[in-house]
Design an enzyme around this catalytic site. Sequence first.
Site, PDB file in Angstrom:
ATOM      1  N   GLN A  32       5.503  -5.563  10.140  1.00  0.00           N
ATOM      2  CA  GLN A  32       4.568  -6.175   8.439  1.00  0.00           C
ATOM      3  C   GLN A  32       5.580  -6.205   7.195  1.00  0.00           C
ATOM      4  O   GLN A  32       5.735  -6.838   6.349  1.00  0.00           O
ATOM      5  CB  GLN A  32       3.750  -5.660   8.291  1.00  0.00           C
ATOM      6  CG  GLN A  32       2.453  -5.591   9.178  1.00  0.00           C
ATOM      7  CD  GLN A  32       2.731  -4.846  10.388  1.00  0.00           C
ATOM      8  OE1 GLN A  32       3.114  -4.361  10.617  1.00  0.00           O
ATOM      9  NE2 GLN A  32       2.207  -5.808  11.781  1.00  0.00           N
ATOM     10  N   CYS A  60       0.716  -1.526   0.271  1.00  0.00           N
ATOM     11  CA  CYS A  60       0.002   0.284  -0.163  1.00  0.00           C
ATOM     12  C   CYS A  60       0.744   1.196  -0.448  1.00  0.00           C
ATOM     13  O   CYS A  60       0.332   2.351  -0.626  1.00  0.00           O
ATOM     14  CB  CYS A  60      -0.867   0.136   0.953  1.00  0.00           C
ATOM     15  SG  CYS A  60      -0.444   0.336   2.605  1.00  0.00           S
ATOM     16  N   GLU A 109       8.190  -0.343  12.049  1.00  0.00           N
ATOM     17  CA  GLU A 109       7.073  -1.855  11.793  1.00  0.00           C
ATOM     18  C   GLU A 109       7.266  -2.444  10.530  1.00  0.00           C
ATOM     19  O   GLU A 109       8.160  -2.723  10.396  1.00  0.00           O
ATOM     20  CB  GLU A 109       5.936  -0.508  10.599  1.00  0.00           C
ATOM     21  CG  GLU A 109       6.459  -0.309   9.072  1.00  0.00           C
ATOM     22  CD  GLU A 109       5.587  -1.675   8.237  1.00  0.00           C
ATOM     23  OE1 GLU A 109       5.117  -2.221   8.544  1.00  0.00           O
ATOM     24  OE2 GLU A 109       5.825  -1.823   7.217  1.00  0.00           O
TER      25      GLU A 109
END
Length: 430
Positions: free
Chosen positions: A114, A50, A112
Amino acid sequence: MALLTLGINHRTAPLELRERVAFTPERMAEAFAALRATSGASEAAILSTCNRTEIYLAGDDDCAYTVLRWLSGFHGLDTAELENAMYVHRDADAVRHMMRVASGLDSMVLGEPQILGQLKDAYALARDHNASGTCLSRLFEQSFTVAKRVRTETAIGENPVSVAYAAVSMANHIFSDMSRNRALLIGAGQTIELVARHLADAGVTQFLVANRTLERAQALAEARGGRGILLSEIPGVLGDVDIVISSTASPLPILGKGAVERALKGRKHRPYFMVDIAVPRDIEPEVASLADVFLYTVDDLRQVIEENVRSREGAAREAENLISAGTQTFLSQLRALDAVATLKQFRQRAEYLRDIEIEKALRTLRNGGDPETVLRSMGRGITNKLLHEPSIQVRKATSEGRVEVTRWLRELHQLEVQEDDVIPTTPEKL
């Protein structure tokens, strides 16, 4: 072997452009085939999330502009528009960049976790399409190793800071007691799994998970005491939920303005909190214009994320040191691979020249030649053939002023410097 990385991310491109450059799973096979044919690179990998789309290449040519034109054509974009948002990293910078990405230092949310899983998926996808060879495979593996060290040896991941965490934090500003709210999560990937965990920690106990595959939706929902449904069932349950968070790989919006308008009619001004984490977007942007709807995208989460990330800045500096060391380690390994290939060629040539002289000697012996004379002649022949071309090149290099070649020759063969060979550094006295 040259390394090249081209990409756009949340810093260089707005959401509207990022979603147009994103690769859908259905087109990955087509993308790999076209990319390798167009770029001429021997190895390739594609990361599409994203917040970023990046292409990693290994080969002998600098094909940055060729790949830029291919990427523009593949997605139907104007090349100039994409070029303005594109960054390019080569060789050592490309290595450092991948390690920073893997460690979460280049993410919207500093540290982060992810992105590491997404990078591993990109590596697996490249291997599935036979696009990743020795060089990229080693780069991915080294990046994963460095990212693991960053996680275990620094405090980069101590505080729960992620897009998912930021989304739930914003929900706390809308609802004073989240235990009274019901959540609809659209998608069943890692991000939604993390959202569900943070919502549960915030007090939410009522979950619906909608997904294209019912089994996956049910598995994730039941882990939180909720219920899984199909995407087609969303309109029927929309009026009963308060929180909607979506993250799928759908190329088209899943939730439209019309469906939300119909659901609002029976809610008596109870607000909706919606977060669209997907790229391309799952929720039509027009939904944000409706009364009693608070709709946020990944870009809207930036301020929340920046506030939460300050605690990780010291750890990030430590992480950069680990990444610098990891970059040097990888480049040393890459140079060693090049040396192995060169030595292999050198040995093959030496054996080829040796075999020529051996065959010549055997023919002479079969014709009755004197063995001692044949052996001495063979030794001279091998020596002359091995030294002929290097001798020519050393003389040529020295005449051109490249005296370092002579020094390398002495170092390679451990030759002692003779006094007569030393060039005086100061004028002799007359």
